[in-house]
Design a protein around this motif. Structure first.
Motif, PDB file in Angstrom:
ATOM      1  N   ALA A 261       0.829  -1.208   0.000  1.00 53.17           N
ATOM      2  CA  ALA A 261       0.000   0.000   0.000  1.00 53.17           C
ATOM      3  C   ALA A 261       0.861   1.255   0.000  1.00 53.17           C
ATOM      4  N   TYR A 262       1.956   1.217   0.759  1.00 50.87           N
ATOM      5  CA  TYR A 262       2.842   2.383   0.822  1.00 50.87           C
ATOM      6  C   TYR A 262       3.485   2.645  -0.543  1.00 50.87           C
ATOM      7  N   LEU A 263       3.983   1.597  -1.198  1.00 52.04           N
ATOM      8  CA  LEU A 263       4.664   1.782  -2.486  1.00 52.04           C
ATOM      9  C   LEU A 263       3.683   2.238  -3.568  1.00 52.04           C
ATOM     10  N   VAL A 264       2.484   1.673  -3.567  1.00 52.58           N
ATOM     11  CA  VAL A 264       1.488   2.084  -4.567  1.00 52.58           C
ATOM     12  C   VAL A 264       1.168   3.566  -4.403  1.00 52.58           C
ATOM     13  N   ARG A 265       0.974   3.994  -3.170  1.00 50.31           N
ATOM     14  CA  ARG A 265       0.666   5.408  -2.957  1.00 50.31           C
ATOM     15  C   ARG A 265       1.864   6.289  -3.319  1.00 50.31           C
TER      16      ARG A 265
END
Length: 304
Positions: A261-265
């Motif tokens: 989730a962090y990398l996608v954002r």
């Protein structure tokens, strides 16, 4: 036997040596005459003027004609060589160089992309120049080519690599905080090796990585994020998965764990959570599909 009259190096070097030689000759001549005049006409030797000549027509003609001829010769010699730099030999291989803050990527006919410019030895190569953001400068000192890469403007260079080897490519125009790191190389290889690379890939190992690395290269991510742990404009990708990072979000510092989730954002909204100690300079990439983002995240997750 080659089918083009000259290379970029052969066009530039003789002009440079001619102008340099003329400058050295003039500097030497003027210095010698100046020193001789200082000694010969020093006040202690000639306290009073002895010459009554007011003009010298031939001297005026010489010091007007000689510089004029020299400047015209420099112009003609330089202009003819400049035309050689702009006239691409027929049959040249075409590559597109894409500059962005702060990396280069190269697109070949057939859809292949690479962060380094691979070319066959002894073959002319035309490089079309494209900028995705700001003004850059495409500069290969070994081949004497340097050209501005202006957003929205068509431009190109061409060159021939005379022998196999690795040659530096720089950005010659200041383009932001990561300008000095905007470096890659021309990899000149034999024709058969180049065709094999173009058809089958740079490394067998790369085929196992899927398209994640290729996407990172294509969109310039590896210009700011290293894969080996070395510091760059942005955090390294090596070993980042599962680690905690301190980010600034809405003016408030938070500690987060690097997960999917962090990398996608971070890819979709790079300005939302900026890692502490790094500048907020990453641009958004609205054209990426969900599948492409997923492949990029998967590659980063597997990078140890």
């Amino acid at each position: 036997m080659r089918d083009f009259p000259t290379t970029t190096t052969e066009a530039v070097d003789p002009v440079f040596m001619f102008i340099l030689g003329a400058c050295i000759l003039l500097l030497t001549g003027i210095t010698v005459v100046m020193v001789a005049f200082v000694i010969r006409y020093h006040r202690s030797r000639s306290p009073e003027p002895t010459s009554q000549a007011a003009t010298n027509l031939w001297l005026e003609i010489v010091w007007t004609a000689l510089p004029t001829v020299l400047v015209l010769a420099m112009f003609y010699y330089g202009w003819s060589s400049y035309l050689s730099l702009r006239h691409v030999p027929p049959g040249a291989m075409e590559v597109t160089a894409v500059g962005r803050m702060w990396s280069w990527s190269f697109e070949y006919q057939g859809g292949r992309t690479s962060p380094r410019l691979y070319v066959p030895v002894g073959k002319p190569v035309r490089v079309d120049l494209v900028s995705k953001d700001v003004l850059h400068g495409f500069y290969i000192p070994a081949f004497r080519v340097k050209r501005d890469v202006v957003p929205g403007m068509k431009n190109h260079v061409w060159f021939v690599a005379p022998k196999a080897g690795s040659y530096d490519i720089f950005c010659s125009v200041y383009c932001g905080t990561g300008h000095s790191a905007m470096i890659t190389t021309v990899e000149a290889v034999p024709e058969t090796e180049f065709q094999a690379w173009l058809s089958h890939g740079e490394e067998g190992e790369k085929e196992k990585e899927g398209h994640g690395r290729e996407l990172l290269e294509k969109h310039g991510c590896l210009g700011c994020h290293s894969l080996d742990g070395s510091p760059r404009v942005g955090p390294t990708f090596k070993g980042i998965w599962g680690h905690q990072v301190t980010v600034t979000e809405g003016g408030v510092e938070r500690t987060l764990t690097v997960d999917e989730a962090y990398l996608v954002r971070s890819i979709r909204q790079p300005a939302a959570q900026v890692v502490k100690g790094f500048p907020p300079v990453m641009p958004p990439y609205p054209g990426l599909s969900d599948e492409e983002v997923e492949e990029m995240v998967e590659f980063i997750r597997e990078l140890k």
